[in-house]
Write a protein that holds these residues in place. Structure first.
Motif, PDB file in Angstrom:
ATOM      1  N   GLU A 139      -3.168  -4.531   9.175  1.00 41.18           N
ATOM      2  CA  GLU A 139      -2.112  -5.339   9.794  1.00 41.18           C
ATOM      3  C   GLU A 139      -0.854  -5.211   8.943  1.00 41.18           C
ATOM      4  OE1 GLU A 139      -3.006  -9.433  11.233  1.00 41.18           O
ATOM      5  OE2 GLU A 139      -1.206 -10.006  10.119  1.00 41.18           O
ATOM      6  N   GLY A 140       0.215  -4.714   9.528  1.00 40.03           N
ATOM      7  CA  GLY A 140       1.500  -4.631   8.834  1.00 40.03           C
ATOM      8  C   GLY A 140       1.452  -3.889   7.514  1.00 40.03           C
ATOM      9  N   GLY A 141       0.644  -2.832   7.439  1.00 36.87           N
ATOM     10  CA  GLY A 141       0.556  -2.065   6.200  1.00 36.87           C
ATOM     11  C   GLY A 141      -0.494  -2.601   5.233  1.00 36.87           C
ATOM     12  N   PHE A 142      -1.064  -3.740   5.536  1.00 33.05           N
ATOM     13  CA  PHE A 142      -2.123  -4.312   4.694  1.00 33.05           C
ATOM     14  C   PHE A 142      -3.498  -3.897   5.231  1.00 33.05           C
ATOM     15  CE2 PHE A 142       1.365  -7.330   4.150  1.00 33.05           C
ATOM     16  CZ  PHE A 142       1.336  -7.582   2.783  1.00 33.05           C
ATOM     17  N   ILE A 143      -4.493  -3.981   4.362  1.00 29.65           N
ATOM     18  CA  ILE A 143      -5.880  -3.872   4.792  1.00 29.65           C
ATOM     19  C   ILE A 143      -6.325  -5.280   5.174  1.00 29.65           C
ATOM     20  CG2 ILE A 143      -8.234  -3.275   4.090  1.00 29.65           C
ATOM     21  CD1 ILE A 143      -6.743  -1.478   1.883  1.00 29.65           C
ATOM     22  N   LYS A 144      -6.866  -5.398   6.374  1.00 29.00           N
ATOM     23  CA  LYS A 144      -7.238  -6.729   6.861  1.00 29.00           C
ATOM     24  C   LYS A 144      -8.727  -6.942   6.621  1.00 29.00           C
ATOM     25  CE  LYS A 144      -6.783  -9.525  11.069  1.00 29.00           C
ATOM     26  NZ  LYS A 144      -6.363  -9.510  12.479  1.00 29.00           N
ATOM     27  N   VAL A 145      -9.058  -8.034   5.967  1.00 28.02           N
ATOM     28  CA  VAL A 145     -10.474  -8.315   5.673  1.00 28.02           C
ATOM     29  C   VAL A 145     -10.806  -9.756   6.059  1.00 28.02           C
ATOM     30  CG1 VAL A 145     -10.555  -6.667   3.756  1.00 28.02           C
ATOM     31  CG2 VAL A 145      -9.957  -9.052   3.303  1.00 28.02           C
ATOM     32  N   ARG A 146     -12.091 -10.053   6.041  1.00 29.58           N
ATOM     33  CA  ARG A 146     -12.495 -11.429   6.295  1.00 29.58           C
ATOM     34  C   ARG A 146     -11.890 -12.347   5.247  1.00 29.58           C
ATOM     35  NH1 ARG A 146     -18.858 -11.129   6.701  1.00 29.58           N
ATOM     36  NH2 ARG A 146     -18.392  -9.525   5.176  1.00 29.58           N
ATOM     37  N   ALA A 147     -11.696 -13.587   5.600  1.00 34.42           N
ATOM     38  CA  ALA A 147     -11.039 -14.533   4.698  1.00 34.42           C
ATOM     39  C   ALA A 147     -11.728 -14.551   3.335  1.00 34.42           C
ATOM     40  CB  ALA A 147     -11.048 -15.932   5.301  1.00 34.42           C
ATOM     41  N   ILE A 148     -10.922 -14.408   2.286  1.00 32.01           N
ATOM     42  CA  ILE A 148     -11.445 -14.452   0.918  1.00 32.01           C
ATOM     43  C   ILE A 148     -11.345 -15.891   0.425  1.00 32.01           C
ATOM     44  CG2 ILE A 148     -11.087 -13.681  -1.447  1.00 32.01           C
ATOM     45  CD1 ILE A 148      -9.635 -11.221  -0.227  1.00 32.01           C
ATOM     46  N   VAL A 189       1.301   5.458   3.473  1.00 32.50           N
ATOM     47  CA  VAL A 189       0.561   4.255   3.891  1.00 32.50           C
ATOM     48  C   VAL A 189      -0.513   4.635   4.917  1.00 32.50           C
ATOM     49  CG1 VAL A 189       0.780   1.964   4.888  1.00 32.50           C
ATOM     50  CG2 VAL A 189       2.616   2.861   3.489  1.00 32.50           C
ATOM     51  N   VAL A 191      -4.945  -7.296   2.201  1.00 35.05           N
ATOM     52  CA  VAL A 191      -5.041  -6.727   0.862  1.00 35.05           C
ATOM     53  C   VAL A 191      -3.966  -5.659   0.671  1.00 35.05           C
ATOM     54  CG1 VAL A 191      -6.539  -5.566  -0.800  1.00 35.05           C
ATOM     55  CG2 VAL A 191      -7.532  -7.137   0.891  1.00 35.05           C
ATOM     56  N   VAL A 243      -3.425   5.979   3.119  1.00 38.47           N
ATOM     57  CA  VAL A 243      -4.132   4.917   2.382  1.00 38.47           C
ATOM     58  C   VAL A 243      -4.996   4.101   3.329  1.00 38.47           C
ATOM     59  CG1 VAL A 243      -3.823   2.770   1.065  1.00 38.47           C
ATOM     60  CG2 VAL A 243      -2.370   4.749   0.575  1.00 38.47           C
ATOM     61  N   LEU A 244      -4.465   3.834   4.512  1.00 38.28           N
ATOM     62  CA  LEU A 244      -5.159   2.946   5.440  1.00 38.28           C
ATOM     63  C   LEU A 244      -6.123   3.692   6.369  1.00 38.28           C
ATOM     64  CD1 LEU A 244      -2.197   0.574   6.423  1.00 38.28           C
ATOM     65  CD2 LEU A 244      -3.911   0.279   4.628  1.00 38.28           C
ATOM     66  N   ASN A 259      -9.001   4.952   6.167  1.00 38.18           N
ATOM     67  CA  ASN A 259     -10.414   4.562   6.187  1.00 38.18           C
ATOM     68  C   ASN A 259     -10.628   3.059   6.349  1.00 38.18           C
ATOM     69  OD1 ASN A 259     -11.461   7.189   5.800  1.00 38.18           O
ATOM     70  ND2 ASN A 259     -10.932   7.071   3.629  1.00 38.18           N
ATOM     71  N   SER A 269      -7.774 -12.405   5.442  1.00 39.38           N
ATOM     72  CA  SER A 269      -7.023 -12.023   4.250  1.00 39.38           C
ATOM     73  C   SER A 269      -6.459 -10.628   4.415  1.00 39.38           C
ATOM     74  CB  SER A 269      -7.918 -12.078   3.013  1.00 39.38           C
ATOM     75  OG  SER A 269      -8.361 -13.408   2.804  1.00 39.38           O
ATOM     76  N   ASN A 320       0.796  -1.226   0.000  1.00 37.14           N
ATOM     77  CA  ASN A 320       0.000   0.000   0.000  1.00 37.14           C
ATOM     78  C   ASN A 320       0.832   1.282   0.000  1.00 37.14           C
ATOM     79  OD1 ASN A 320      -2.646  -1.226  -0.062  1.00 37.14           O
ATOM     80  ND2 ASN A 320      -2.189  -1.965   2.010  1.00 37.14           N
ATOM     81  N   VAL A 374      -0.273   3.879  -3.870  1.00 35.99           N
ATOM     82  CA  VAL A 374      -1.730   4.023  -3.904  1.00 35.99           C
ATOM     83  C   VAL A 374      -2.083   5.500  -3.754  1.00 35.99           C
ATOM     84  CG1 VAL A 374      -3.895   3.272  -2.853  1.00 35.99           C
ATOM     85  CG2 VAL A 374      -1.909   1.759  -2.762  1.00 35.99           C
ATOM     86  N   LEU A 394       0.006   8.399  -1.991  1.00 36.77           N
ATOM     87  CA  LEU A 394      -0.295   8.757  -0.608  1.00 36.77           C
ATOM     88  C   LEU A 394       0.675   8.031   0.327  1.00 36.77           C
ATOM     89  CD1 LEU A 394      -4.198   8.340  -0.715  1.00 36.77           C
ATOM     90  CD2 LEU A 394      -2.917  10.500  -0.714  1.00 36.77           C
TER      91      LEU A 394
END
Ligand SMILES: [Zn+2]
Lengths: 501, 95
Positions: free
Chosen positions: B84-93, B73, A160, B76-77, B79, A158, A49, A52, B71
């Protein structure tokens, strides 16, 4: 999803089937920035990220602006594949919800794509095949998902990374003209070769810059109708494509032989299990409700612009191969090997320079294919310490009779290990120049004859092979640096004296 | 043209909208009348009209392939409900 409600041919064992395969290739376009914003497209090793912006994040109120270089790369691809470039094409929104798609839609091209109706040729087992290209269109890549699980609860989740979201992508849709997994493999190899030659994509499948989905069906041999089509996804290497297709063809054949019906579905290749598995369909995933992208007016392709793109396109592999054979007199298979990679073909022509006699071209080809390829590959030839100019220097000495083949091999190794010296300097420093002095050679021949009485007797007794021992002894005495033709001539003269005497 | 409840539910699902029975009925009526209007447009003879994807007579301004700053990080994050660790964390895909 299209409205195809084709029925599978049901039959009994004994019917001969043929496979009908069409490939869809997705290739990332080699640009510096993304398709519709200025973020860096170099996502591969970037922290998550960090590439972006509001545009590729899909924040409200932003507007996409088309990357000219991406349009040019996709246009060049269309031209390379013999497609017609649409004078007017447009972008559409493909709507679906997925966490790696921040806007909730992908900008793609639906009914008015950039390029239509081309063709690709490929060779399989020495036979040339042709397959149609339906279309080439532009779109944007999605983000990347990683999967993890909570060490405490074991619950999966997951992660992203949107660095890849918006990277320029093109889709190349092929006609269902392929009849075997091997043809599919050869088609894909030829496709990647073209994309690399014209410099529009890295073609790297393992890194995901070059991806392939396949449509596979079977039909009775001789039938013109198509059977029910199964889409295969998740093939991440060339080997995986051929394996997956071979598996799928056999799977369908077994079902048809048993009198069953093929379900029209999407199946994923499972590399570990070595089979395709029905994919859980993301509910309604195929109901994309395409509509024209309201933020982008249709793209008009000025013929002068398209012409300029075509004019700066690199020579295509098939053309270059044919030219290597006709212009330089190379053997067909040498021309093919040298043109497999553009880097190798470029190296060959640079090493040849202006000295393009057939003899010199074949000599250069031999040294590259037999000797240089023992040290470098198509990937590393461009950065080889033995530059084309230094190889040319070596071959100048060899062809000019200043050194012989044995010495040339020795100098070649030196050239590789001491990148600052050219061939002439190495020959001078190590005293490797050819002994062309008649007297010196005659002396060495005389010694060889004197010291190898048995070989001389054998030779004079009719064992012509014994002559080689005398040549070897002479060469050894001269440190391997003698002109072989001269040694042979003088040896023959001296032996003839022996015969007379 | 009258839409069925199933068709309305289908469209609502694609748009990730939950509809109450009352909303669904209202949407069914409104969408049906929009489709009627479209049918009216389709009746017009357009055989001599070029297909139109956009009514603004503009060619898109193309952008030079130049990298511009992204932008941070954090921005970017900003909203993202979970990270987690710079990632967007979502429900398991489920791929
Ligand atoms: Zn961006």
């Amino acid at each position: 999803m299209s409205s195809s409600t084709k029925t599978a041919p049901t039959s009994v064992a004994g019917t001969e089937y043929e496979a009908v395969i069409g490939l869809e290739v997705h290739a990332q376009l080699l640009t510096r920035s993304k398709m519709f914003c200025g973020c860096s497209a170099e996502y591969f090793a970037a922290p998550p990220n960090t590439h972006v912006c509001p545009v590729c994040l899909g924040l409200p109120g932003v507007l996409p602006t088309i990357n000219r270089a991406a349009v040019e790369a996709a246009t060049m691809t269309g031209l390379a594949l013999g497609c017609a470039i649409a004078p007017v094409n447009k972008f559409d929104r493909k709507n679906y919800f997925y966490p790696d798609l921040p806007k909730g839609y992908q900008i793609s091209q639906y009914d008015l794509p950039l390029a239509l109706g081309g063709e690709i040729t490929f060779t399989l087992a020495g036979v040339e095949h042709r397959a149609g290209i339906t279309r080439v269109h532009m779109e944007e890549d999605t983000g990347k998902n990683m999967h993890a699980s909570d060490p405490a609860t074991g619950e999966g989740y997951s992660l992203v990374d949107l660095n890849r979201a918006g990277v320029p992508l093109m889709e190349i849709v092929g006609e269902p003209d392929l009849r075997s997994p091997q043809e599919a493999g050869a088609y894909l190899t030829a496709m990647r070769q073209i994309l690399r030659y014209i410099g529009v994509s890295t073609g790297n499948m393992e890194e995901g810059a070059f991806r392939c989905d396949a449509n596979v069906s079977l039909r009775p041999v001789g039938s013109a109708a198509f059977g029910a089509k199964v889409e295969i996804k998740n093939m991440n290497s060339f080997r995986a494509v051929e394996r997956a297709l071979a598996y799928e063809v056999e799977r369908q054949r077994a079902i048809l032989d048993a009198g069953g019906t093929i379900a029209q579905e999407t199946r994923g290749w499972n590399e570990d299990q070595g089979r395709t598995l029905a994919q859980r369909t993301k509910e309604e995933a195929n109901d994309y409700r395409y509509f024209p992208e309201p933020d982008l007016p249709p793209l008009t392709m000025d013929p002068a612009w398209v012409g300029a793109i075509g004019a700066r396109m690199a020579e295509l592999p098939a053309t270059r191969r044919a030219r290597f054979a006709s212009q330089y007199g190379l053997r067909e298979d040498d021309a093919r090997t040298l043109t497999e990679s553009r880097a190798v073909a470029d190296y060959f022509e640079a090493a040849l320079g202006d000295s393009a006699t057939t003899e010199r071209a074949r000599l250069t080809a031999n040294w590259i294919l037999a000797t240089l390829f023992a040290r470098v590959s198509a990937e590393t030839i461009g950065t080889s310490p033995l530059t084309p100019g230094r190889l040319r220097g070596l071959l100048d000495l060899l062809e000019g009779g200043k050194i012989n083949r044995t010495v040339a091999q020795q100098v070649f190794d030196e050239l590789f290990d001491s990148p600052d010296e050219d061939a002439a300097a190495i020959v001078a420093r190590k005293g490797l120049g050819l002994v062309g002095d008649d007297g010196a050679i005659r002396g060495a021949v005389g010694q060889a004859i004197a010291a190898n009485a048995q070989a001389v007797a054998d030779f004079l007794g009719g064992k012509t092979a014994a002559r080689g021992r005398l040549v070897g002894a002479t060469m050894k005495a001269l440190g391997g640096r003698a002109d072989a033709a001269l040694v042979n001539r003088i040896l023959d003269e001296e032996l003839a004296k022996g015969r007379r005497g | 043209m009258t839409l069925t409840n199933e068709q309305v539910e289908h469209v609502a699902l694609l748009a990730r909208l939950g509809l109450s029975d009352e909303e669904r009925e209202r949407m069914r009526e409104q969408l049906s009348s929009i489709l009627d209007h479209i049918d009216q447009l389709r009746a017009a003879d357009t055989s001599n009209v070029a297909p139109t994807a956009q009514v603004i007579p503009l060619a898109p301004a193309l952008r030079d392939d130049v990298v511009a700053p992204s932008l941070t990080v954090e921005q970017v994050l900003a909203n993202a409900p979970r990270t987690e660790g710079g990632f967007i964390k979502v429900r398991a895909i489920l791929d």
